[in-house]
Design a protein around this motif. Structure first.
Motif, PDB file in Angstrom:
ATOM      1  N   ASN A  68       2.276  14.943   6.077  1.00 51.49           N
ATOM      2  CA  ASN A  68       3.028  15.468   4.949  1.00 51.49           C
ATOM      3  C   ASN A  68       4.187  14.546   4.558  1.00 51.49           C
ATOM      4  OD1 ASN A  68       2.887  17.464   3.053  1.00 51.49           O
ATOM      5  ND2 ASN A  68       4.388  18.769   4.070  1.00 51.49           N
ATOM      6  N   ARG A  69       3.847  13.264   4.280  1.00 52.18           N
ATOM      7  CA  ARG A  69       4.879  12.291   3.930  1.00 52.18           C
ATOM      8  C   ARG A  69       4.293  11.147   3.110  1.00 52.18           C
ATOM      9  NH1 ARG A  69       5.668   9.617   9.920  1.00 52.18           N
ATOM     10  NH2 ARG A  69       3.852   8.251   9.831  1.00 52.18           N
ATOM     11  N   SER A  70       5.169  10.445   2.385  1.00 53.20           N
ATOM     12  CA  SER A  70       4.781   9.225   1.676  1.00 53.20           C
ATOM     13  C   SER A  70       4.925   8.062   2.636  1.00 53.20           C
ATOM     14  CB  SER A  70       5.691   8.983   0.470  1.00 53.20           C
ATOM     15  OG  SER A  70       5.459   9.953  -0.506  1.00 53.20           O
ATOM     16  N   GLU A  71       4.026   7.069   2.512  1.00 49.99           N
ATOM     17  CA  GLU A  71       4.077   5.900   3.379  1.00 49.99           C
ATOM     18  C   GLU A  71       3.892   4.638   2.541  1.00 49.99           C
ATOM     19  OE1 GLU A  71       2.205   8.019   7.359  1.00 49.99           O
ATOM     20  OE2 GLU A  71       0.929   6.665   6.192  1.00 49.99           O
ATOM     21  N   ILE A  72       4.723   3.634   2.818  1.00 54.07           N
ATOM     22  CA  ILE A  72       4.621   2.338   2.161  1.00 54.07           C
ATOM     23  C   ILE A  72       4.396   1.298   3.241  1.00 54.07           C
ATOM     24  CG2 ILE A  72       5.793   0.616   0.741  1.00 54.07           C
ATOM     25  CD1 ILE A  72       7.568   2.907  -0.293  1.00 54.07           C
ATOM     26  N   THR A  73       3.352   0.477   3.078  1.00 55.53           N
ATOM     27  CA  THR A  73       3.074  -0.598   4.021  1.00 55.53           C
ATOM     28  C   THR A  73       3.056  -1.891   3.225  1.00 55.53           C
ATOM     29  OG1 THR A  73       1.682   0.941   5.247  1.00 55.53           O
ATOM     30  CG2 THR A  73       1.509  -1.371   5.830  1.00 55.53           C
TER      31      THR A  73
ATOM     32  N   ASP B 163       0.859  -1.174   0.000  1.00 53.08           N
ATOM     33  CA  ASP B 163       0.000   0.000   0.000  1.00 53.08           C
ATOM     34  C   ASP B 163       0.901   1.231   0.000  1.00 53.08           C
ATOM     35  OD1 ASP B 163      -2.551   1.382   0.234  1.00 53.08           O
ATOM     36  OD2 ASP B 163      -1.879   1.910   2.246  1.00 53.08           O
ATOM     37  N   VAL B 164       0.772   2.073  -1.017  1.00 55.05           N
ATOM     38  CA  VAL B 164       1.563   3.298  -1.123  1.00 55.05           C
ATOM     39  C   VAL B 164       0.583   4.454  -1.114  1.00 55.05           C
ATOM     40  CG1 VAL B 164       3.185   4.617  -2.537  1.00 55.05           C
ATOM     41  CG2 VAL B 164       3.309   2.120  -2.508  1.00 55.05           C
ATOM     42  N   ARG B 165       0.788   5.378  -0.187  1.00 57.48           N
ATOM     43  CA  ARG B 165      -0.153   6.501  -0.092  1.00 57.48           C
ATOM     44  C   ARG B 165       0.540   7.744   0.429  1.00 57.48           C
ATOM     45  NH1 ARG B 165      -4.916   5.580   2.397  1.00 57.48           N
ATOM     46  NH2 ARG B 165      -4.797   3.414   1.786  1.00 57.48           N
ATOM     47  N   TRP B 166      -0.091   8.892   0.175  1.00 59.33           N
ATOM     48  CA  TRP B 166       0.368  10.163   0.689  1.00 59.33           C
ATOM     49  C   TRP B 166      -0.417  10.453   1.961  1.00 59.33           C
ATOM     50  CZ3 TRP B 166       4.215  13.321   0.631  1.00 59.33           C
ATOM     51  CH2 TRP B 166       4.075  14.609   1.129  1.00 59.33           C
ATOM     52  N   ASN B 167       0.289  10.688   3.058  1.00 62.68           N
ATOM     53  CA  ASN B 167      -0.328  11.039   4.332  1.00 62.68           C
ATOM     54  C   ASN B 167      -0.318  12.557   4.427  1.00 62.68           C
ATOM     55  OD1 ASN B 167      -0.819  11.695   7.059  1.00 62.68           O
ATOM     56  ND2 ASN B 167      -0.063   9.700   7.725  1.00 62.68           N
TER      57      ASN B 167
END
Length: 184
Positions: A66-71, A58-62
């Motif tokens: 104010n950051r990118s997150e990969i789960t 899962d790749v999303r903008w938080n």
């Protein structure tokens, strides 16, 4: 007399070059005319969301932080404020998602997507609303012609905010990851 650094000293320049070689992820070649593979000083750069889709991450903008997150993999949340004890079973377009939800006015929502295209979205009514945890069982059927040939089929469980209508308590889950078949 004051020493003032020049503007040129604070600006870094990066020269990125479009690569002429293929990149494979789990045996699948990454190709995109809109988001090319780039190279900087011998390092290859592929868009995060594209690799995430191929790997089932899962790749999303938080926007709050104010950051990118990969789960990915075991990093996927198994619970949040609104959903817990989630299990996903099934394959080839037929899936069951079970668990418990604690949502406002007993209304939970979900959207099924592949390669950032929504395939199905629906509302599910629970027996009880928050603060009670209520069990649910979703039966998801995606027609064969809508299943991705490669990449990841995902579902997001969520509820809509009573304040502003935004999606809150979003729980991303992988339904199935598809890899291209090689004919021998």
């Amino acid at each position: 007399m004051l020493a003032v650094p020049t503007f040129a000293d604070t600006v870094k320049q990066y020269v990125l070059v479009k690569v002429g070689y293929p990149v494979y992820v789990n045996g699948q070649e990454y190709t995109s005319g809109e988001q090319p593979i780039l190279n900087y000083q011998g390092n290859t750069y592929v868009p995060m969301r594209s690799v995430g889709d191929i790997l089932g991450a899962d790749v999303r903008w938080n926007s709050e932080l104010n950051r990118s997150e990969i789960t990915y993999g075991g990093g996927m949340p198994h619970a949040n404020n609104a959903f817990r004890h989630i299990q996903v079973t099934g394959s080839n377009g037929h899936y069951t998602v079970t668990g418990e939800a604690r949502v406002f006015e007993a209304v939970m929502n979900y959207v099924v997507s592949a390669q950032n295209n929504d395939l199905a979205e629906s509302t599910y009514m629970l027996n009880e609303g928050a603060p009670t945890w209520s069990p649910f069982s979703l039966s998801i059927v995606i027609p064969a012609d809508q299943l991705p040939l490669s990449g990841t089929l995902k579902i997001e469980l969520f509820e809509y905010s009573a304040k502003d209508g935004s999606r809150i308590n979003v729980m991303p889950l992988v339904l199935e990851t598809f890899t291209p078949r090689v004919n021998n």
